[in-house]
Design a protein around this motif. Sequence first.
Motif, mmCIF file in Angstrom:
data_model
loop_
_atom_site.group_PDB
_atom_site.id
_atom_site.type_symbol
_atom_site.label_atom_id
_atom_site.label_comp_id
_atom_site.label_asym_id
_atom_site.label_seq_id
_atom_site.Cartn_x
_atom_site.Cartn_y
_atom_site.Cartn_z
ATOM 1 N N PRO A 35 -57.392 -27.242 74.814
ATOM 2 C CA PRO A 35 -58.150 -28.477 75.047
ATOM 3 C C PRO A 35 -58.651 -28.616 76.490
ATOM 4 O O PRO A 35 -58.183 -27.916 77.394
ATOM 5 C CB PRO A 35 -57.135 -29.568 74.729
ATOM 6 N N ASP A 73 -62.881 -34.681 69.059
ATOM 7 C CA ASP A 73 -61.751 -33.883 68.570
ATOM 8 C C ASP A 73 -61.763 -32.456 69.103
ATOM 9 O O ASP A 73 -60.725 -31.918 69.490
ATOM 10 C CB ASP A 73 -61.835 -33.782 67.033
ATOM 11 N N ARG A 126 -60.457 -32.080 72.445
ATOM 12 C CA ARG A 126 -59.007 -32.298 72.507
ATOM 13 C C ARG A 126 -58.261 -31.251 71.674
ATOM 14 O O ARG A 126 -57.047 -31.363 71.493
ATOM 15 C CB ARG A 126 -58.663 -33.710 72.021
ATOM 16 N N ALA A 127 -58.979 -30.277 71.142
ATOM 17 C CA ALA A 127 -58.376 -29.254 70.276
ATOM 18 C C ALA A 127 -57.594 -29.914 69.143
ATOM 19 O O ALA A 127 -56.543 -29.409 68.726
ATOM 20 C CB ALA A 127 -57.485 -28.304 71.085
ATOM 21 N N VAL A 137 -54.689 -36.749 75.087
ATOM 22 C CA VAL A 137 -55.905 -36.436 75.839
ATOM 23 C C VAL A 137 -55.533 -36.274 77.316
ATOM 24 O O VAL A 137 -54.640 -36.962 77.816
ATOM 25 C CB VAL A 137 -56.980 -37.529 75.624
#
Length: 329
Positions: A71, A118, A121-122, A127
């Motif tokens: 992320p 998303d 943020r993987a 976050v």
Amino acid sequence: MSVSVKGDLLARKTRALPLSPKALAEAAAILRRGGLVAFPTETVYGLGADAANPHAVAALYRAKGRPVFNPLIAHIAELAEAERIGHLDDTARRLADAFWPGPLTLVVPAVDPCPVCDLARAGLATVALRMPGHDGTRALLLAFGRAVVAPSANRSGHVSPTEAAHVMADLDGRIDLVLDGGRTKVGLESTIVACLPDAPPRLLRPGGVPAEAIEAALGVPLAARGAGGDGPSAPGMLPSHYAPAARLRLDAAAPAAGEAWLGFGPGGPAGGFNLSPAGDLAEAAANLFGYLRALDAAGPDVIAVAPVPDRGLGRAINDRLRRAAAPRP
Ligand code: TXA
Ligand code: MG
């Protein structure tokens, strides 16, 4: 943004512009159109995309060759923006108060639905947030008006860039614009601390704010990464990272025949580069990535590196050196 299709890769014409109000306005316009802009921060150069635009974020992962399970950090200019994205508990607020703007990233629960898409943020429920301490970055974020996700502006696995020329060496033809703001001041990426419910604050990555300073601000020790079993970790903290082409030999007293030399402190062997002849850790941090790139450019098999004290910024320097020395996948 001029885009042409070469195979399945988006080939772009990359421009470099000195940081100026005009260049910042242009950079913000490129971000709004879903383009990719590299910019200086106080730590290293970042490669920015609109955090809310999954197409732009997908292009960013592709440009870096970054695995999508890793992320990105959302960069914000105001605390109110951070609070629209993540839930900051008392600990996170205290750290934001003490160190923002500056080289500290906080991993917190994501607001649902989250303005940071998303993909950026993987898919995690958390976050990563950072308010950079660099006037140019701040001006860009304000001109753009919302969060910009930005990993370091290098090919995935390479040494992070501390000059615009390093960004060009890795990403020319893959991104739209590089804002040139000269050499970055800190030279190492931000420190990452997770502030999540039902867990003590945890150090996920040593970096530009020494862990000791964070502990002093909190009055409690930070938990270590991976401590306590299945605690959160930074998915990007792969064992091999920040890697030059040469192998690294750490804690060396002197270079062997044919080895390049990266020294630290007074009185060492001559030749090569010295991270800080005076033994100053902040100076060493600022020089680390640039010197690794410069030594690597001569194509040695091995770079021998002097020991660096494991305290303050030295802990982050040693973390990067260990990763650069780790066996490659
Ligand atoms: O100084 C910096 O932090 C620079 C500048 C450009 O701001 N950025 C940077 O980004 O170093 P990057 O992508 O190279 O490193 C971000 C790290 C990765 O190790 C990633 O796994 C971790 O942050 N990370 C991001 N979101 C996370 C999350 N939700 N939980 C845990 N780790 C996260
Ligand atoms: Mg990076």
